[in-house]
Design a protein around this motif. Structure first.
Motif, PDB file in Angstrom:
ATOM      1  N   UNK A  63       0.828  -1.209   0.000  1.00 59.12           N
ATOM      2  CA  UNK A  63       0.000   0.000   0.000  1.00 59.12           C
ATOM      3  C   UNK A  63       0.867   1.266   0.000  1.00 59.12           C
ATOM      4  N   UNK A  64       2.108   1.177   0.489  1.00 56.57           N
ATOM      5  CA  UNK A  64       2.998   2.344   0.460  1.00 56.57           C
ATOM      6  C   UNK A  64       3.771   2.415  -0.852  1.00 56.57           C
ATOM      7  N   UNK A  65       3.666   1.382  -1.679  1.00 56.57           N
ATOM      8  CA  UNK A  65       4.375   1.339  -2.950  1.00 56.57           C
ATOM      9  C   UNK A  65       5.130   0.032  -3.107  1.00 56.57           C
ATOM     10  N   UNK A  66       5.587  -0.222  -4.315  1.00 55.26           N
ATOM     11  CA  UNK A  66       6.315  -1.454  -4.583  1.00 55.26           C
ATOM     12  C   UNK A  66       7.736  -1.371  -4.036  1.00 55.26           C
ATOM     13  N   UNK A  67       8.302  -2.523  -3.751  1.00 56.28           N
ATOM     14  CA  UNK A  67       9.532  -2.572  -2.968  1.00 56.28           C
ATOM     15  C   UNK A  67      10.787  -2.220  -3.746  1.00 56.28           C
ATOM     16  N   UNK A  68      10.697  -2.122  -5.064  1.00 51.39           N
ATOM     17  CA  UNK A  68      11.875  -1.734  -5.833  1.00 51.39           C
ATOM     18  C   UNK A  68      11.743  -0.316  -6.375  1.00 51.39           C
ATOM     19  N   UNK A  69      10.918   0.493  -5.688  1.00 48.52           N
ATOM     20  CA  UNK A  69      10.727   1.888  -6.074  1.00 48.52           C
ATOM     21  C   UNK A  69      11.220   2.815  -4.965  1.00 48.52           C
ATOM     22  N   UNK A  70      12.014   3.787  -5.317  1.00 50.38           N
ATOM     23  CA  UNK A  70      12.583   4.723  -4.350  1.00 50.38           C
ATOM     24  C   UNK A  70      11.508   5.417  -3.525  1.00 50.38           C
ATOM     25  N   UNK A  71      10.419   5.806  -4.175  1.00 53.59           N
ATOM     26  CA  UNK A  71       9.356   6.552  -3.508  1.00 53.59           C
ATOM     27  C   UNK A  71       8.791   5.791  -2.316  1.00 53.59           C
ATOM     28  N   UNK A  72       8.749   4.479  -2.403  1.00 55.28           N
ATOM     29  CA  UNK A  72       8.197   3.672  -1.310  1.00 55.28           C
ATOM     30  C   UNK A  72       8.976   3.897  -0.022  1.00 55.28           C
ATOM     31  N   UNK A  73      10.290   3.953  -0.142  1.00 58.59           N
ATOM     32  CA  UNK A  73      11.135   4.110   1.041  1.00 58.59           C
ATOM     33  C   UNK A  73      11.112   5.545   1.565  1.00 58.59           C
ATOM     34  N   UNK A  74      10.942   6.491   0.656  1.00 59.05           N
ATOM     35  CA  UNK A  74      10.768   7.874   1.089  1.00 59.05           C
ATOM     36  C   UNK A  74       9.470   8.010   1.882  1.00 59.05           C
ATOM     37  N   UNK A  75       8.421   7.326   1.417  1.00 59.43           N
ATOM     38  CA  UNK A  75       7.141   7.343   2.132  1.00 59.43           C
ATOM     39  C   UNK A  75       7.271   6.710   3.510  1.00 59.43           C
ATOM     40  N   UNK A  76       7.959   5.582   3.579  1.00 58.23           N
ATOM     41  CA  UNK A  76       8.138   4.908   4.865  1.00 58.23           C
ATOM     42  C   UNK A  76       8.894   5.800   5.844  1.00 58.23           C
ATOM     43  N   UNK A  77       9.943   6.458   5.378  1.00 57.27           N
ATOM     44  CA  UNK A  77      10.711   7.349   6.253  1.00 57.27           C
ATOM     45  C   UNK A  77       9.826   8.466   6.798  1.00 57.27           C
ATOM     46  N   UNK A  78       8.961   9.006   5.942  1.00 55.11           N
ATOM     47  CA  UNK A  78       8.055  10.066   6.393  1.00 55.11           C
ATOM     48  C   UNK A  78       7.059   9.530   7.420  1.00 55.11           C
ATOM     49  N   UNK A  79       6.535   8.326   7.175  1.00 61.82           N
ATOM     50  CA  UNK A  79       5.585   7.751   8.126  1.00 61.82           C
ATOM     51  C   UNK A  79       6.235   7.406   9.455  1.00 61.82           C
ATOM     52  N   UNK A  80       7.499   7.016   9.403  1.00 61.32           N
ATOM     53  CA  UNK A  80       8.237   6.723  10.632  1.00 61.32           C
ATOM     54  C   UNK A  80       8.735   7.996  11.312  1.00 61.32           C
ATOM     55  N   UNK A  81       8.679   9.111  10.576  1.00 58.28           N
ATOM     56  CA  UNK A  81       9.151  10.406  11.082  1.00 58.28           C
ATOM     57  C   UNK A  81      10.626  10.334  11.455  1.00 58.28           C
ATOM     58  N   UNK A  82      11.393   9.679  10.576  1.00 49.85           N
ATOM     59  CA  UNK A  82      12.829   9.544  10.787  1.00 49.85           C
ATOM     60  C   UNK A  82      13.584  10.008   9.548  1.00 49.85           C
ATOM     61  N   UNK A  83      14.777  10.567   9.771  1.00 47.60           N
ATOM     62  CA  UNK A  83      15.670  10.871   8.668  1.00 47.60           C
ATOM     63  C   UNK A  83      16.034   9.554   7.992  1.00 47.60           C
TER      64      UNK A  83
END
Length: 286
Positions: free
Chosen positions: A202-222
């Motif tokens: 739901x946050x994006x596919x695992x081989x896409x950069x945007x997915x990890x940027x979204x996760x970092x924002x949701x975790x509120x971590x650099x």
């Protein structure tokens, strides 16, 4: 003017010097596992915490064997009908119907069950199918037919990371519900108390950069304070392009890596080299 710097806990890695934040990601990428620091460990499941054979030889066959019965018994439920509607929007649904000699005039549980089995056989990462699998597996875990596999070093690492003050999150192509089942009903007991967050496609596919940027924002971590552990080079590359640290696991049964992939990432056989992972020490310098 105030500038933010980070001082590491490893003199050998950075020469006991203050490092501007813009240069830190490159230095972290060159560190060995014993020198790394993080605030969050983000773990994949298949091939990382859990054997690939458990997923492919136990979970997938269980879903295939039970999907028709599950749909027959729950067909009228609203959440199941939502999943059915979503499955019909998947591009592969038309492909599947074209393979049938006599497709039914109306969508019924047998058609959808067949489509789900087709998706599983093709190993396609389709979100509504993953959601349905999670519901089927939930019944298996509840009635004791399934127990989640985790490697023996996983509980020890989880305990050590949490004791050191790190958070642990999960990112898998399997649904969040399925993730919670594996760790909540594992062979060594309930590991969910160690886990702080779960993410699926739901946050994006695992081989896409945007997915990890979204996760970092949701975790509120650099992003540079998040260490991603996976067995897939494409996922590690996407995470690193988003600013995360990334290490590749070489568990038994994992796919072989090409020489360039081996040269691009740190490789570890299990979680043991990371059991002394610590939080970074922040220091401000005016």
């Amino acid at each position: 003017m105030c500038h933010l710097y980070y001082q590491t806990q490893t003199d050998a890695a950075l020469g006991n010097q203050l490092v501007p934040r813009d240069n830190l990601i490159q230095l972290i990428s060159a560190m060995t596992s014993s020198e790394r620091m993080a605030k969050v460990v983000l773990v994949d499941i298949e091939g990382t915490t859990t054997s690939i054979s458990f997923v492919h030889d136990i979970l997938f066959p269980y879903a295939k064997q039970n999907v028709e019965k599950f749909l027959r018994n729950s067909w009228e439920e609203d959440d199941i009908q939502h999943i059915v509607q979503d499955l019909q929007q998947v591009p592969q649904f038309a492909d599947y119907k074209a393979l049938l000699s006599a497709p039914p005039a109306e969508v019924d549980f047998e058609l959808i069950a067949g489509f789900v089995r087709y998706l599983i056989d093709q190993d396609l990462k389709v979100t509504p199918m993953k959601t349905l699998q999670g519901l089927i597996w939930a019944q298996g875990y509840t009635n004791g037919e399934l127990k989640g596999h985790v490697y023996e070093d996983v509980p020890t690492a989880f305990k050590a990371w949490r004791a050191a003050g790190l958070q642990i999150a999960v990112y898998s192509s399997g649904s969040v519900a399925a993730q919670k089942l594996i760790f909540g009903h594992s062979l060594v007991g309930n590991l969910q108390p160690y886990l702080s967050a779960y993410f699926d496609t739901h946050v994006g596919h695992k081989q896409e950069q945007q997915s990890y940027e979204t996760i970092a924002k949701l975790l509120k971590e650099d992003p540079k304070h998040i260490l991603f552990l996976t067995d897939i080079p494409g996922e590690a590359a996407a995470a690193r392009s988003a600013g995360l640290q990334a290490i590749i696991l070489q568990r038994p049964g994992n796919a072989a890596l090409a020489d360039d992939q081996k040269a691009s990432f740190e490789l570890i056989p299990d979680f043991k080299p990371l059991q002394n992972l610590k939080l970074p020490l922040n220091k401000y310098q005016a």
